[in-house]
Design a protein around this motif. Structure first.
Motif, PDB file in Angstrom:
ATOM      1  N   ALA A 156       0.836  -1.204   0.000  1.00 48.71           N
ATOM      2  CA  ALA A 156       0.000   0.000   0.000  1.00 48.71           C
ATOM      3  C   ALA A 156       0.872   1.257   0.000  1.00 48.71           C
ATOM      4  CB  ALA A 156      -0.930  -0.015   1.211  1.00 48.71           C
ATOM      5  N   LEU A 157       1.942   1.259   0.798  1.00 45.20           N
ATOM      6  CA  LEU A 157       2.832   2.414   0.846  1.00 45.20           C
ATOM      7  C   LEU A 157       3.574   2.594  -0.483  1.00 45.20           C
ATOM      8  CD1 LEU A 157       4.296   1.902   4.439  1.00 45.20           C
ATOM      9  CD2 LEU A 157       2.664   3.681   3.705  1.00 45.20           C
ATOM     10  N   ARG A 183       9.480  -0.036  -2.806  1.00 51.49           N
ATOM     11  CA  ARG A 183       9.650  -1.198  -3.708  1.00 51.49           C
ATOM     12  C   ARG A 183      10.738  -2.121  -3.162  1.00 51.49           C
ATOM     13  NH1 ARG A 183      11.922  -0.646  -8.008  1.00 51.49           N
ATOM     14  NH2 ARG A 183      11.155  -2.473  -9.111  1.00 51.49           N
ATOM     15  N   ALA A 184      11.838  -1.481  -2.699  1.00 48.40           N
ATOM     16  CA  ALA A 184      12.924  -2.283  -2.121  1.00 48.40           C
ATOM     17  C   ALA A 184      12.461  -3.002  -0.868  1.00 48.40           C
ATOM     18  CB  ALA A 184      14.127  -1.380  -1.811  1.00 48.40           C
ATOM     19  N   ALA A 185      11.657  -2.299  -0.048  1.00 45.22           N
ATOM     20  CA  ALA A 185      11.146  -2.943   1.172  1.00 45.22           C
ATOM     21  C   ALA A 185      10.208  -4.101   0.828  1.00 45.22           C
ATOM     22  CB  ALA A 185      10.418  -1.892   2.031  1.00 45.22           C
ATOM     23  N   LEU A 186       9.404  -3.886  -0.214  1.00 50.97           N
ATOM     24  CA  LEU A 186       8.475  -4.959  -0.631  1.00 50.97           C
ATOM     25  C   LEU A 186       9.248  -6.171  -1.145  1.00 50.97           C
ATOM     26  CD1 LEU A 186       5.522  -5.810  -1.043  1.00 50.97           C
ATOM     27  CD2 LEU A 186       5.598  -4.703  -3.300  1.00 50.97           C
ATOM     28  N   TYR A 187      10.299  -5.912  -1.917  1.00 49.10           N
ATOM     29  CA  TYR A 187      11.117  -7.012  -2.439  1.00 49.10           C
ATOM     30  C   TYR A 187      11.756  -7.793  -1.300  1.00 49.10           C
ATOM     31  CZ  TYR A 187      14.765  -9.537  -4.898  1.00 49.10           C
ATOM     32  OH  TYR A 187      15.584 -10.529  -5.372  1.00 49.10           O
ATOM     33  N   VAL A 208      -4.715 -12.317  -8.198  1.00 51.92           N
ATOM     34  CA  VAL A 208      -5.680 -12.038  -7.134  1.00 51.92           C
ATOM     35  C   VAL A 208      -5.618 -10.555  -6.783  1.00 51.92           C
ATOM     36  CG1 VAL A 208      -5.525 -14.360  -6.194  1.00 51.92           C
ATOM     37  CG2 VAL A 208      -4.001 -12.588  -5.335  1.00 51.92           C
ATOM     38  N   PRO A 209      -6.750  -9.963  -6.353  1.00 47.29           N
ATOM     39  CA  PRO A 209      -6.721  -8.562  -5.898  1.00 47.29           C
ATOM     40  C   PRO A 209      -6.054  -8.474  -4.515  1.00 47.29           C
ATOM     41  CG  PRO A 209      -8.906  -9.464  -5.630  1.00 47.29           C
ATOM     42  CD  PRO A 209      -8.093 -10.525  -6.330  1.00 47.29           C
ATOM     43  N   VAL A 210      -5.365  -7.344  -4.264  1.00 46.51           N
ATOM     44  CA  VAL A 210      -4.697  -7.109  -2.975  1.00 46.51           C
ATOM     45  C   VAL A 210      -5.333  -5.874  -2.329  1.00 46.51           C
ATOM     46  CG1 VAL A 210      -2.506  -6.725  -1.781  1.00 46.51           C
ATOM     47  CG2 VAL A 210      -2.564  -8.070  -3.911  1.00 46.51           C
ATOM     48  N   TYR A 211      -5.705  -6.046  -1.066  1.00 45.79           N
ATOM     49  CA  TYR A 211      -6.350  -4.957  -0.337  1.00 45.79           C
ATOM     50  C   TYR A 211      -5.437  -4.507   0.806  1.00 45.79           C
ATOM     51  CZ  TYR A 211     -10.442  -6.633  -2.837  1.00 45.79           C
ATOM     52  OH  TYR A 211     -11.315  -7.021  -3.817  1.00 45.79           O
ATOM     53  N   GLY A 212      -5.620  -3.221   1.186  1.00 42.50           N
ATOM     54  CA  GLY A 212      -4.818  -2.668   2.273  1.00 42.50           C
ATOM     55  C   GLY A 212      -5.234  -3.219   3.624  1.00 42.50           C
ATOM     56  N   PRO A 213      -4.343  -3.077   4.610  1.00 45.97           N
ATOM     57  CA  PRO A 213      -4.665  -3.591   5.948  1.00 45.97           C
ATOM     58  C   PRO A 213      -5.808  -2.791   6.589  1.00 45.97           C
ATOM     59  CG  PRO A 213      -2.635  -2.316   5.983  1.00 45.97           C
ATOM     60  CD  PRO A 213      -3.013  -2.429   4.535  1.00 45.97           C
ATOM     61  N   GLY A 266      -9.961  -3.954   3.573  1.00 51.27           N
ATOM     62  CA  GLY A 266      -9.341  -2.666   3.350  1.00 51.27           C
ATOM     63  C   GLY A 266      -9.524  -2.170   1.924  1.00 51.27           C
ATOM     64  N   ALA A 267      -8.890  -1.054   1.647  1.00 47.64           N
ATOM     65  CA  ALA A 267      -9.002  -0.447   0.309  1.00 47.64           C
ATOM     66  C   ALA A 267      -8.208  -1.266  -0.710  1.00 47.64           C
ATOM     67  CB  ALA A 267      -8.496   0.991   0.363  1.00 47.64           C
ATOM     68  N   PHE A 268      -8.726  -1.303  -1.949  1.00 46.37           N
ATOM     69  CA  PHE A 268      -8.075  -2.027  -3.043  1.00 46.37           C
ATOM     70  C   PHE A 268      -6.773  -1.342  -3.402  1.00 46.37           C
ATOM     71  CE2 PHE A 268      -7.439  -2.530  -7.664  1.00 46.37           C
ATOM     72  CZ  PHE A 268      -7.210  -3.895  -7.689  1.00 46.37           C
ATOM     73  N   ILE A 269      -5.688  -2.128  -3.457  1.00 48.57           N
ATOM     74  CA  ILE A 269      -4.375  -1.568  -3.776  1.00 48.57           C
ATOM     75  C   ILE A 269      -3.998  -1.863  -5.220  1.00 48.57           C
ATOM     76  CG2 ILE A 269      -1.939  -1.528  -3.146  1.00 48.57           C
ATOM     77  CD1 ILE A 269      -2.744  -2.640  -0.410  1.00 48.57           C
TER      78      ILE A 269
END
Length: 750
Positions: free
Chosen positions: A79-80, A101-105, A180-185, A192-195
């Motif tokens: 989400a961030l 992006r780096a944190a997500l990776y 699959v859709p990803v939603y926020g926490p 949560g909101a759709f990301i």
């Protein structure tokens, strides 16, 4: 073994052989059909196995994506990262986007390594709306590109926010994907909101080995070359193009796919249903392979129900051992059939031998004339053609004396006009007698389907008149009047088989006179004109004993007369009307009868005819034969005198031999120009004598030898030629025919 038993044995042998051949053929085709069914079923199993494996792979991808998408830490970081990406969109400084992006990776890197190892995952891809690549875990340096023009699955998930899975072309490879859709926490249980969308996928190249092991056959995924070229942004990756089929080899478990494509490329996608399962047999390096193929739909093809597949799935496996089993089974059946055939043949052979011995013992116990007649009857039933040949010989031999004597008398210049007319009557009667003699042979020919009709120019009026003249004396002897009326002119010519016409009419007139005690017999000849062809109508009307209704029903049956008393009183074989009906049918007409008991009968037949011109009269060519030295082998005393007189009358020198043995002795001592050899003679027959002369290196080894026989069987004449004779003359014969035969044979020699 007798000739009859040999024929029976040969017939049974042929039947058993045919039955054995049918047994082998039926078993072969049955085994082949079973093999084809097995191959089709195996092919269906391959297709089912592929469909199940592909579906399970898609499910695995979806489950892996779902597992990652539901991780709260990943949701928070995604989400961030998405928020930063949208905020910095259009800016050159994307520091925050890069950070998150780096944190997500880092968050998914460990999971990504495990996925690749255990589940053949090739990609893990985060997308943000509308369809922008935020993070390719498998390739983190590539991001920010818009994939919406060709990634229909991601676009649909972005729009519907529903999980989906499928097979889809990509820029690098065709992927088996789950999105699959990803939603926020969220702090509460609410969603949560759709990301964005998380996609997990693999390629056919990654799973081709697994598919090959699960299905048990080599696999190749062939994609539409044009479709692939329009999507891929890299060449030389994810497969290769195959020029033979204008397709793209996405993945294959064996390099043999190129050899297979060379064979099946022209019919890779045949007309009809391209998604239909097809099973073929191809031969590679002299070994058979079963090829299973069917069309493949991608995600967009399934969604929109496209008629054209995105490619083909090929699966092949070696089936040479199955065909080897088929051929071994066939060979086994042949061996069993052969030995079974021999076993049955031995049983039949000894069975026939036993029957034959038993019959011989019964025959030996018989005595006298009954035994001889019974043996002749059995011989006739075993060898009909030989029986007919003997009958022909016995009847034609005395006719040779009659016909020859008549010809000699005709050359007597002392005869007056009345004497010559009487000779002509005798000659006509002899010809009619010969026609009746031929009835026996005709019946056999009709039964065998060997009776042929030969239409030649004929004068029907003259034919009917001459036949009536022949029977007029016998009618007058019974006090009957024989009338002949005709509206056909004497000089009218028509195409007709004159011999068979005379034969039918002679039978009818003879019967009319035979069964008429008083009154008259009338012969009517009429011409009925038609549009296509004319019909010749003939009626023979008598005032005889007539026929009852019951007698009319069986009058045309063979060996049948009106009743037993008729046979005793009037005689006859009962063949005449049966043969006449068969001949009229062969001539294209129909023989009918109208009759009333004690009042008379009317037999009538109608034949289709066409008019023709009078043929040119044959030129009476005189023979240019010089005087010849002739050896005549003939056992009949009358025929000896007639033939010697006939030949010496034309300046030929004749030596006489009463049997074949004497003929051989003459041939060893003296050179002859021509040898006339009777076939049926005592002591040594003509065939044996001819072969003896041909085999001995004497004066007449190459002399002209002509079979002079009363055997009128056509098949026997061919056999005589094969056994050394130059030609065959059938008795009785006129001198001009004999002279023509000799001249033709000499001309062939020269």
């Amino acid at each position: 073994m007798s000739l009859s038993n040999k024929k029976i044995f040969a017939f049974i042998t042929a039947c058993i052989f045919i039955a054995d051949a049918l047994f082998v053929a039926i078993n072969y085709y049955n085994d082949r059909d079973n093999l084809e069914d097995d191959l089709r079923n195996e092919s269906k199993q391959y297709q089912t196995g592929f469909d199940v494996a592909l579906t399970m792979t898609m499910v695995n991808m979806s489950q892996l994506a779902t597992y990652v998408a539901h991780d709260p830490r990943i949701q928070k970081i995604f989400a961030l990262a998405a928020e930063s990406f949208h905020r910095e969109e259009g800016q050159s400084d994307k520091a925050m986007s890069e950070k998150w992006r780096a944190a997500l990776y880092e968050q998914v890197a460990s999971s990504w390594a495990e996925m690749k190892k255990q589940f053949y995952v090739r990609q893990l891809h985060f997308h943000v709306p509308p369809d922008i690549s935020l993070l390719r875990v498998h390739r983190p340096e590539k991001w920010g590109d818009d994939l919406s023009p060709f990634r229909y699955m991601i676009v649909d998930v972005m729009k519907d926010q529903k999980p989906t899975q499928g097979f889809e072309l990509g820029r690098v490879y065709a992927g088996v994907r789950g999105a699959v859709p990803v939603y926020g926490p969220s702090r509460f249980d609410e969603q949560g909101a759709f990301i964005g969308v998380l996609e997990a996928g693999t390629s056919f190249a990654e799973i081709i080995g697994m598919l090959q092991r699960q299905i048990g056959a080599d696999i190749a995924v062939l994609l539409n070359g044009k479709r692939v070229s329009s999507v891929k942004w890299k060449t030389g990756t994810g497969g290769r193009h195959a020029e033979t089929c204008a397709c793209f080899i996405e993945a294959t478990s064996s390099n043999r796919v190129s050899d297979i494509l060379d064979q099946i490329a022209p019919k890779l996608l045949p007309p009809g249903d391209p998604f239909k399962l097809r099973t073929d047999i191809v031969i590679l390096d002299d070994e058979r392979y079963m090829l299973t193929r069917f069309g493949l739909r991608d995600y967009i093809g399934i969604r929109d129900q496209h008629d054209e597949p995105v490619g083909d799935i090929l699966m092949w496996s070696k089936v040479e051992h199955k065909f080897d089993t088929l051929y071994k089974n066939t060979q086994t059946n042949i061996v069993y059939g052969f030995f079974g055939f021999l076993f049955i043949e031995v049983l039949i052979f000894f069975g026939l031998r036993s029957v034959q011995v038993h019959l011989k013992e019964q025959v030996k116990r018989q005595a006298g004339e009954i035994t001889i007649l019974l043996e002749k009857t059995l011989a006739a039933s075993r060898a009909k053609s030989e029986f007919l040949a003997n009958i022909s010989h016995e009847l034609r031999t005395p006719m040779m004396g009659i016909k020859g004597g008549l010809e000699l008398l005709k050359n007597d210049s002392s005869l007056g006009q009345e004497g010559r007319q009487n000779l002509q009557f005798l000659d006509n009667s002899a010809n009619a007698m010969m026609s009746l003699v031929d009835d026996v042979l005709d019946l056999s020919k009709i039964e065998a389907g060997k009776m042929h009709i030969h239409a030649i120019p004929v004068q029907p009026y003259v034919q009917c008149r001459d036949i009536c003249d022949v029977f007029r004396a016998s009618a007058k002897g019974k006090g009957l009047v024989l009338h002949f009326t005709s509206d056909v002119q004497e000089n009218d010519w028509y195409m007709l088989d004159g011999l068979r016409f005379r034969q039918v009419l002679s039978n009818l007139i003879n019967n009319a006179i035979k069964f008429t005690e008083k009154g008259s017999v009338e012969v009517r000849l009429e011409l009925q004109k038609g549009d296509v062809y004319n019909r010749l109508n003939v009626q023979v009307i008598d005032t005889g004993i007539g026929l009852s209704e019951e007698q009319l029903k069986r009058i045309f049956e063979r060996f049948t007369q009106a009743d037993g008393s008729t046979t005793k009183k009037y005689g006859g074989s009962g063949l005449g009307l049966a043969i006449s009906q068969e001949l009229v049918t062969l001539l294209g007409g129909e023989l009918t009868v109208q009759s009333e008991l004690e009042k008379g009968s009317c037999f009538a037949f109608s034949l289709p005819v066409t008019s023709c011109e009078q043929p040119n009269a044959p030129v009476n060519e005189r023979s240019d034969l010089p005087p010849l030295h002739i050896l005549l082998a003939e056992d009949n005393l009358i025929n000896q005198k007639v033939l010697v007189a006939m030949l010496t009358q034309h300046n030929h020198q004749v030596d006489l031999a009463e049997n074949g043995k004497v003929a051989v002795q003459h041939a060893q001592k003296q050179q002859y120009d021509v040898i006339l050899m009777d076939v049926h003679m005592p002591i040594m027959d003509g065939v044996a004598a001819t072969q003896c002369i041909r085999e001995n290196e004497g004066n007449n080894q190459d002399s002209l030898i002509i079979a002079f026989t009363a055997d009128a069987i056509d098949e026997h004449a061919k056999e005589f030629i094969q056994k050394g004779f130059d030609d065959v003359i059938v008795k009785p014969v006129k001198y001009d025919v004999l002279e023509s035969k000799i001249k033709n044979a000499l001309n062939k020699r020269n």
